[in-house]
Enzyme design. Structure first.
Site, PDB file in Angstrom:
ATOM      1  N   ARG A  50     -12.711  22.479-131.502  1.00 19.16           N
ATOM      2  CA  ARG A  50     -12.718  23.757-130.649  1.00 19.16           C
ATOM      3  C   ARG A  50     -13.348  25.095-131.353  1.00 19.16           C
ATOM      4  NH1 ARG A  50      -6.936  25.209-129.405  1.00 19.16           N
ATOM      5  NH2 ARG A  50      -8.124  26.906-128.620  1.00 19.16           N
ATOM      6  N   CYS A  84      -3.345  26.896-128.608  1.00 19.20           N
ATOM      7  CA  CYS A  84      -2.779  26.117-129.834  1.00 19.20           C
ATOM      8  C   CYS A  84      -1.358  26.173-129.784  1.00 19.20           C
ATOM      9  CB  CYS A  84      -3.310  26.896-131.179  1.00 19.20           C
ATOM     10  SG  CYS A  84      -5.025  26.449-131.579  1.00 19.20           S
ATOM     11  N   ILE A 112       2.137  37.498-137.451  1.00 26.42           N
ATOM     12  CA  ILE A 112       1.601  37.585-136.121  1.00 26.42           C
ATOM     13  C   ILE A 112       2.003  36.688-135.196  1.00 26.42           C
ATOM     14  CG2 ILE A 112      -0.461  37.694-134.563  1.00 26.42           C
ATOM     15  CD1 ILE A 112      -0.796  39.699-136.801  1.00 26.42           C
ATOM     16  N   VAL A 143      -0.204  45.201-131.187  1.00 26.48           N
ATOM     17  CA  VAL A 143      -1.519  44.925-131.039  1.00 26.48           C
ATOM     18  C   VAL A 143      -1.839  43.551-130.406  1.00 26.48           C
ATOM     19  CG1 VAL A 143      -3.645  44.680-132.381  1.00 26.48           C
ATOM     20  CG2 VAL A 143      -2.170  46.258-132.874  1.00 26.48           C
ATOM     21  N   SER A 144      -2.321  43.322-129.339  1.00 28.64           N
ATOM     22  CA  SER A 144      -2.924  42.040-128.760  1.00 28.64           C
ATOM     23  C   SER A 144      -4.359  42.182-128.550  1.00 28.64           C
ATOM     24  CB  SER A 144      -2.114  41.875-127.651  1.00 28.64           C
ATOM     25  OG  SER A 144      -2.628  40.928-126.660  1.00 28.64           O
ATOM     26  N   VAL A 145      -5.070  41.291-129.051  1.00 27.26           N
ATOM     27  CA  VAL A 145      -6.552  41.060-128.870  1.00 27.26           C
ATOM     28  C   VAL A 145      -6.718  40.727-127.297  1.00 27.26           C
ATOM     29  CG1 VAL A 145      -8.482  39.655-129.793  1.00 27.26           C
ATOM     30  CG2 VAL A 145      -6.760  40.330-131.497  1.00 27.26           C
ATOM     31  N   ASP A 202      -5.869  34.159-138.720  1.00 30.05           N
ATOM     32  CA  ASP A 202      -6.730  32.825-138.559  1.00 30.05           C
ATOM     33  C   ASP A 202      -7.335  32.499-139.807  1.00 30.05           C
ATOM     34  OD1 ASP A 202      -6.331  32.928-135.892  1.00 30.05           O
ATOM     35  OD2 ASP A 202      -8.390  33.657-135.275  1.00 30.05           O
ATOM     36  N   LYS A 211     -16.819  32.635-132.418  1.00 31.16           N
ATOM     37  CA  LYS A 211     -15.913  31.937-130.876  1.00 31.16           C
ATOM     38  C   LYS A 211     -15.128  33.041-130.153  1.00 31.16           C
ATOM     39  CE  LYS A 211     -11.955  29.819-131.141  1.00 31.16           C
ATOM     40  NZ  LYS A 211     -10.942  30.077-130.441  1.00 31.16           N
ATOM     41  N   ASN A 212     -14.472  33.847-131.001  1.00 31.88           N
ATOM     42  CA  ASN A 212     -13.649  34.820-130.181  1.00 31.88           C
ATOM     43  C   ASN A 212     -14.301  35.840-129.716  1.00 31.88           C
ATOM     44  OD1 ASN A 212     -11.520  33.137-131.010  1.00 31.88           O
ATOM     45  ND2 ASN A 212     -10.629  34.398-132.538  1.00 31.88           N
ATOM     46  N   ARG A 238      -6.122  29.129-124.380  1.00 33.55           N
ATOM     47  CA  ARG A 238      -5.589  30.318-123.950  1.00 33.55           C
ATOM     48  C   ARG A 238      -6.435  31.513-123.498  1.00 33.55           C
ATOM     49  NH1 ARG A 238      -0.629  33.225-124.621  1.00 33.55           N
ATOM     50  NH2 ARG A 238      -1.038  35.260-125.257  1.00 33.55           N
ATOM     51  N   ARG A 281       3.545  32.813-127.630  1.00 34.50           N
ATOM     52  CA  ARG A 281       2.493  33.552-127.003  1.00 34.50           C
ATOM     53  C   ARG A 281       2.614  34.067-125.285  1.00 34.50           C
ATOM     54  NH1 ARG A 281      -3.064  30.603-129.245  1.00 34.50           N
ATOM     55  NH2 ARG A 281      -3.940  32.479-129.896  1.00 34.50           N
TER      56      ARG A 281
HETATM   57  C1  UD1 Z   1      -6.615  36.057-130.765  1.00 32.61           C
HETATM   58  C2  UD1 Z   1      -7.572  34.963-131.081  1.00 32.61           C
HETATM   59  C3  UD1 Z   1      -6.658  34.270-132.204  1.00 32.61           C
HETATM   60  C4  UD1 Z   1      -6.142  35.125-133.145  1.00 32.61           C
HETATM   61  C5  UD1 Z   1      -5.194  36.156-132.455  1.00 32.61           C
HETATM   62  C6  UD1 Z   1      -4.460  37.020-133.563  1.00 32.61           C
HETATM   63  C7  UD1 Z   1      -9.319  34.631-129.472  1.00 32.61           C
HETATM   64  C8  UD1 Z   1      -9.811  33.702-128.544  1.00 32.61           C
HETATM   65  N1  UD1 Z   1      -7.934  34.456-129.908  1.00 32.61           N
HETATM   66  O1  UD1 Z   1      -5.601  35.352-129.811  1.00 32.61           O
HETATM   67  O2  UD1 Z   1      -7.603  33.560-132.966  1.00 32.61           O
HETATM   68  O3  UD1 Z   1      -5.305  34.157-134.010  1.00 32.61           O
HETATM   69  O4  UD1 Z   1      -6.013  37.011-131.612  1.00 32.61           O
HETATM   70  O5  UD1 Z   1      -5.356  37.871-134.123  1.00 32.61           O
HETATM   71  O6  UD1 Z   1      -9.777  35.758-129.885  1.00 32.61           O
HETATM   72  N2  UD1 Z   1       1.715  39.115-127.702  1.00 32.61           N
HETATM   73  C9  UD1 Z   1       2.739  39.130-126.827  1.00 32.61           C
HETATM   74  N3  UD1 Z   1       2.536  39.711-125.502  1.00 32.61           N
HETATM   75  C10 UD1 Z   1       1.117  39.529-124.945  1.00 32.61           C
HETATM   76  C11 UD1 Z   1       0.175  39.031-125.726  1.00 32.61           C
HETATM   77  C12 UD1 Z   1       0.387  38.870-127.157  1.00 32.61           C
HETATM   78  O7  UD1 Z   1       3.766  39.342-127.177  1.00 32.61           O
HETATM   79  O8  UD1 Z   1       0.986  39.779-123.634  1.00 32.61           O
HETATM   80  C13 UD1 Z   1       1.984  38.539-129.061  1.00 32.61           C
HETATM   81  C14 UD1 Z   1       1.625  37.168-129.147  1.00 32.61           C
HETATM   82  O9  UD1 Z   1       2.775  36.179-129.233  1.00 32.61           O
HETATM   83  C15 UD1 Z   1       1.325  37.239-130.948  1.00 32.61           C
HETATM   84  C16 UD1 Z   1       0.610  38.580-130.749  1.00 32.61           C
HETATM   85  O10 UD1 Z   1       0.843  39.444-129.915  1.00 32.61           O
HETATM   86  O11 UD1 Z   1       2.570  37.300-131.628  1.00 32.61           O
HETATM   87  C17 UD1 Z   1      -0.554  38.624-131.043  1.00 32.61           C
HETATM   88  O12 UD1 Z   1      -1.352  37.853-130.144  1.00 32.61           O
HETATM   89  P1  UD1 Z   1      -2.617  38.312-129.563  1.00 32.61           P
HETATM   90  O13 UD1 Z   1      -3.639  39.169-130.515  1.00 32.61           O
HETATM   91  O14 UD1 Z   1      -2.633  38.404-128.123  1.00 32.61           O
HETATM   92  O15 UD1 Z   1      -3.571  36.968-129.854  1.00 32.61           O
HETATM   93  P2  UD1 Z   1      -4.681  36.259-128.499  1.00 32.61           P
HETATM   94  O16 UD1 Z   1      -5.428  37.116-128.165  1.00 32.61           O
HETATM   95  O17 UD1 Z   1      -3.876  35.212-128.034  1.00 32.61           O
END
Ligand code: UD1
Length: 430
Positions: free
Chosen positions: A408, A126, A338, A172-174, A316, A22-23, A102, A131
Site C-alpha cells: 500500500r 489501517c 496520535i 490537528v488532523s491531516v 508514521d 504517497k500522502n 481512508r 479514526r
Molecule cells: C494522515 C496520514 C497518516 C498519518 C496521519 C497522522 C495520509 C493519507 N494519511 O492520516 O499516514 O498517520 O495523518 O499524521 O496522509 N481525528 C478525529 N476526527 C477527525 C479526523 C481525525 O478525531 O475528523 C483524529 C484521528 O482519530 C487521529 C488524529 O485525529 O487520532 C489524527 O488523524 P489525522 O491527522 O486525521 O490522520 P489521517 O488524515 O487519517
C-alpha cells in the site's frame, strides 16, 4: 498471498532512490476533481493505494492517462499522471472502494464544492484506531455544506455552492485539513483554517492549488487563508519526496549499520526524526542529491520519543523507531499520542525476541543483545515495515506474511533494500 523472506545480519551500503510521497500524491490526485482542465502530476509512486484511488476517481468520471518512466530519467522519479475531470459523472464514492483506504474519503470536500452534492461512504483504512471524521464534517459545514449520515454514507449538499468560512480545528488532523482546503479552493470568498495540519504534504497540495489559481496565505503554517475561485485551471506539479519512506530507510541503515545515500529527498521534511536518529548514534549528513545515513561499529543509544503532528516526531515512523530501539544499549520510552491502537507491531517484534512492555499509550523498550528471525504477521502499513527493519537486524530467517499492507505504501521495497546488500526477497504464492 505474497510473503517477504529476510536473512538478517547484512549491512546496507549504496544508495536508495526515494519515491514521491504517497500522502501527497493521494490528495493531489483528488485535487483533479476541482477543475475541468488537465492536472498533470509528476513523480507519482506506483503503490496499491494510488491505484485504488485511481479506480475511485475513474468511477467519478475522471480520465487518467499515465506516462511511464522516461529512459535515462532519475531512478527516483515516478510516473506522470494526467488527470482530467471534465465531466463528473457520479458523485457517489461507494463503500466497496472507500472502505479500503481512508484517504479516499477526502473526495467529499472537492465533490460537494464542484458539484453541489456528494455521497461518500464512511472510510476504512489501517486498523490503527477509531479514526472518526467529525472534524472533516464540521469543517465542511463551516463552509455551508449540509451534511447527513445515512446507512454508512455521508451525504453532503450545497446546491448554491460552498461559501468561505472560519474553521478552527480543536485538534490537528491531516485529512480534515486536506478536505477543507480542497473544498475552500472552490468556495465563494475567503476561508480561514486555524490549527491546520502543517505536514509537508499539506503544503504540497496548497502549492499545487496556487498553481491552479487559488490564492493561499500561510502555506506551511497552522493558519491558512484561502481565497476561493469559481473556476480553477489545470497545472503541472511534481509530488514531493516521501519523508516516511526516507525515515524508514534511514532507520533501516541505522539498524543494520552501513552507509547509504537516500537520493532525491530532503532533510527538512523530517528534521525531528533525523535528529532523533542522530541521538541514537547514527551519522546524518546532507549531500547534494539527498541525505546520507551511516552507522559504523558503534552501538545504538536509547532515545525517548513522543509522536506529535508535524514538525514533531511522526506517528508514521513510530513502529520503525521501536524496531530500532529493540537493539539499543538501554531502555527507550515511546509514547504514541496520535492513534490509540498503533502498537500492533509490539507482539510481532516480541516474536523476534524484543523486550517491550506496553502501558496505555506508552511502550518501554529494553534493548536486547540480539533478535532471532521468526515468522511474523504484518498488521498495518507502517507496522509491517518495522518488521522488515527488525528482520534485517535479526539472526537467521524472518518471513513476513500479509505483505499487501507493505505494498500500500512502499514502492519496490525489497528491490531497493537488496540493491544495498540486504538479503530480502518476495515469495509469490500466486
Ligand atoms: C494522515 C496520514 C497518516 C498519518 C496521519 C497522522 C495520509 C493519507 N494519511 O492520516 O499516514 O498517520 O495523518 O499524521 O496522509 N481525528 C478525529 N476526527 C477527525 C479526523 C481525525 O478525531 O475528523 C483524529 C484521528 O482519530 C487521529 C488524529 O485525529 O487520532 C489524527 O488523524 P489525522 O491527522 O486525521 O490522520 P489521517 O488524515 O487519517
Amino acid at each position: 498471498m505474497d510473503r517477504i523472506k529476510i536473512i538478517g545480519g547484512e549491512r546496507l551500503n549504496g544508495s536508495i532512490p526515494i519515491s514521491g510521497a504517497k500522502n501527497a500524491a493521494l490528495p493531489l490526485m483528488i485535487a483533479s476533481l476541482l477543475t475541468d482542465d488537465r492536472l498533470t502530476l509528476k513523480n507519482v509512486p506506483n503503490l496499491a493505494d494510488v491505484n485504488l484511488l485511481a479506480r475511485i476517481l475513474r468511477n467519478h468520471g475522471v480520465d487518467l492517462a499515465v506516462d511511464g518512466k522516461r529512459s535515462g530519467g532519475a531512478a527516483h522519479l515516478g510516473e506522470t499522471f494526467h488527470l482530467t475531470a471534465r465531466d463528473i459523472s457520479d458523485t457517489t464514492a461507494p463503500y466497496e472502494l472507500v472502505s479500503r483506504m481512508r484517504a479516499s474519503f477526502w473526495v467529499l470536500g472537492p465533490l460537494v464544492a464542484r458539484m453541489g452534492q456528494a455521497k461518500v461512504s464512511l472510510p476504512g483504512g489501517c486498523a490503527i484506531g477509531t479514526r472518526p471524521v467529525d472534524l472533516h464534517l464540521s469543517g465542511l459545514r463551516a463552509l455551508g455544506a449540509e451534511i447527513d449520515i445515512d446507512a454508512g454514507y455521508v451525504i453532503a449538499r450545497a446546491p448554491k455552492g460552498l461559501v468561505g468560512g472560519h474553521v478552527l480545528f480543536p485538534m490537528v488532523s491531516v485529512g480534515a485539513t486536506h478536505n477543507v482546503l480542497l473544498a475552500a479552493a472552490l468556495a465563494k470568498g475567503e476561508t480561514l483554517i486555524e490549527n491546520a495540519a502543517r505536514e509537508p504534504e499539506v503544503g504540497d497540495v496548497a502549492s499545487c492549488l496556487v498553481k491552479m489559481g487559488v490564492q493561499i496565505e500561510g502555506i506551511g503554517t497552522s493558519t491558512l487563508r484561502i481565497q476561493g475561485k469559481p473556476r480553477l485551471e489545470g497545472a503541472v506539479h511534481t509530488v514531493l519526496p516521501d519523508r516516511i519512506e526516507t525515515g524508514t530507510f534511514a532507520f533501516a541503515v541505522a539498524a543494520t549499520g552501513g552507509d547509504v545515500v537516500l537520493e532525491g529527498t530532503r532533510r527538512e521534511l523530517l528534521r525531528n526524526a533525523l535528529d532523533t536518529l542522530q541521538n541514537t548514534g547514527a551519522v546524518v549528513t546532507d549531500t547534494e542529491t539527498g541525505v546520507r545515513i551511516a552507522r559504523n561499529g558503534n552501538g545504538l543509544e536509547p532515545v525517548d520519543v513522543e509522536t506529535q503532528p508535524f514538525p514533531g516526531f511522526p506517528t508514521d515512523l513510530q513502529a520503525q523507531l521501536m524496531a530500532l530501539m529493540t537493539r539499543a544499549h538501554g531502555t527507550s520510552v515511546i509514547r504514541e499520542t496520535i492513534f490509540e491502537n498503533r502498537f500492533m507491531h509490539v507482539q510481532e517484534l516480541a516474536r523476534l525476541g524484543a523486550d517491550i512492555k506496553l502501558h496505555g499509550d506508552t511502550a518501554t523498550i529494553k534493548g536486547v543483545k540480539s533478535l532471532r528471525g521468526a515468522p511474523v504477521m504484518a498488521t498495518d502499513l507502517r507496522a509491517s515495515v518495522s518488521l522488515v527493519i527488525a528482520g534485517l537486524m535479526a539472526e537467521g530467517e524472518t518471513t513476513i506474511n500479509r505483505v499487501y499492507h507493505l505494498d500500500r505504501g512502499f514502492e519496490r521495497l525489497e528491490e531497493k533494500l537488496s540493491r544495498c546488500g540486504a538479503k530480502i526477497e518476495r515469495i509469490s504464492t500466486g
